[in-house]
Write a protein that holds these residues in place. Structure first.
Motif, PDB file in Angstrom:
ATOM      1  N   ASP A 185       0.823  -1.219   0.000  1.00 56.20           N
ATOM      2  CA  ASP A 185       0.000   0.000   0.000  1.00 56.20           C
ATOM      3  C   ASP A 185       0.853   1.264   0.000  1.00 56.20           C
ATOM      4  OD1 ASP A 185      -2.372  -1.389  -0.139  1.00 56.20           O
ATOM      5  OD2 ASP A 185      -2.910  -1.102   1.981  1.00 56.20           O
ATOM      6  N   TYR A 186       2.098   1.191   0.470  1.00 51.12           N
ATOM      7  CA  TYR A 186       3.003   2.337   0.432  1.00 51.12           C
ATOM      8  C   TYR A 186       3.358   2.733  -1.004  1.00 51.12           C
ATOM      9  CZ  TYR A 186       3.758   2.144   5.459  1.00 51.12           C
ATOM     10  OH  TYR A 186       3.575   2.159   6.818  1.00 51.12           O
ATOM     11  N   PHE A 187       3.103   1.856  -1.957  1.00 51.08           N
ATOM     12  CA  PHE A 187       3.459   2.114  -3.352  1.00 51.08           C
ATOM     13  C   PHE A 187       2.295   2.661  -4.178  1.00 51.08           C
ATOM     14  CE2 PHE A 187       6.218  -1.724  -2.289  1.00 51.08           C
ATOM     15  CZ  PHE A 187       7.288  -0.951  -1.880  1.00 51.08           C
ATOM     16  N   ILE A 188       1.145   2.859  -3.559  1.00 47.80           N
ATOM     17  CA  ILE A 188      -0.025   3.362  -4.289  1.00 47.80           C
ATOM     18  C   ILE A 188       0.306   4.718  -4.913  1.00 47.80           C
ATOM     19  CG2 ILE A 188      -2.397   4.230  -4.029  1.00 47.80           C
ATOM     20  CD1 ILE A 188      -2.832   1.979  -1.982  1.00 47.80           C
ATOM     21  N   GLY A 189      -0.032   4.851  -6.186  1.00 45.37           N
ATOM     22  CA  GLY A 189       0.219   6.087  -6.923  1.00 45.37           C
ATOM     23  C   GLY A 189       1.545   6.115  -7.662  1.00 45.37           C
ATOM     24  N   LEU A 190       2.382   5.109  -7.451  1.00 47.56           N
ATOM     25  CA  LEU A 190       3.689   5.067  -8.111  1.00 47.56           C
ATOM     26  C   LEU A 190       3.641   4.193  -9.364  1.00 47.56           C
ATOM     27  CD1 LEU A 190       5.914   4.572  -4.945  1.00 47.56           C
ATOM     28  CD2 LEU A 190       5.439   6.699  -6.153  1.00 47.56           C
ATOM     29  N   LYS A 191       4.606   4.430 -10.255  1.00 50.09           N
ATOM     30  CA  LYS A 191       4.703   3.630 -11.476  1.00 50.09           C
ATOM     31  C   LYS A 191       5.306   2.273 -11.160  1.00 50.09           C
ATOM     32  CE  LYS A 191       7.860   4.152 -14.701  1.00 50.09           C
ATOM     33  NZ  LYS A 191       8.686   4.661 -15.776  1.00 50.09           N
ATOM     34  N   VAL A 192       4.671   1.229 -11.674  1.00 48.91           N
ATOM     35  CA  VAL A 192       5.155  -0.144 -11.548  1.00 48.91           C
ATOM     36  C   VAL A 192       5.646  -0.590 -12.918  1.00 48.91           C
ATOM     37  CG1 VAL A 192       4.502  -2.523 -11.046  1.00 48.91           C
ATOM     38  CG2 VAL A 192       3.474  -0.662  -9.760  1.00 48.91           C
ATOM     39  N   THR A 193       6.785  -1.257 -12.948  1.00 46.34           N
ATOM     40  CA  THR A 193       7.338  -1.766 -14.195  1.00 46.34           C
ATOM     41  C   THR A 193       7.580  -3.264 -14.060  1.00 46.34           C
ATOM     42  OG1 THR A 193       8.478   0.335 -14.550  1.00 46.34           O
ATOM     43  CG2 THR A 193       9.239  -1.540 -15.840  1.00 46.34           C
TER      44      THR A 193
END
Length: 117
Positions: free
Chosen positions: A20-28
């Motif tokens: 959940d800390y990664f919400i809003g970030l780009k995932v590759t």
């Protein structure tokens, strides 16, 4: 080592809280084995690099990149793979879906895994 249902639920909750800390970030889509048995997603946050790892994958559908909106996790105890009794379905709307029994978050520092951080 076999985990009880309570320990398994706790591991899933912890994994979900971390991701959940990664919400809003780009995932590759970072890496995968030739048969997609292991799959790694790369996320950068505050100049730190993290890999979300899925192992013993039985199904995958993914885009190359997308904006992370949190993982929805469902349990499927019908199948058994090796000593793993429970399969989990992880998905992010239409961007990502994977079914597997093993999962983790790894931080990469200077090209090396940081364990227990």
């Amino acid at each position: 080592m076999m985990y009880s249902d309570i320990e398994t639920k706790d591991r899933v909750k912890i994994f979900q809280k971390i991701t959940d800390y990664f919400i809003g970030l780009k995932v590759t889509l970072f890496s995968y084995s030739p048969s997609f048995r292991e799959l790694y997603l790369l996320i950068e946050k505050n100049s730190r690099y993290f890999l979300i790892k899925f192992a013993h994958v039985t199904y995958v559908k993914t885009h190359r990149e997308w904006i992370f909106k949190g993982l929805t996790i469902e349990f499927d105890s019908k199948e058994e793979i090796g000593s793993c009794r429970t399969l989990y379905k992880f998905y992010v709307r239409d961007n990502f879906e994977v079914i597997c029994p093993l999962f983790s978050v790894i931080e990469i520092v200077n090209g090396k895994d940081v364990v227990n951080s």
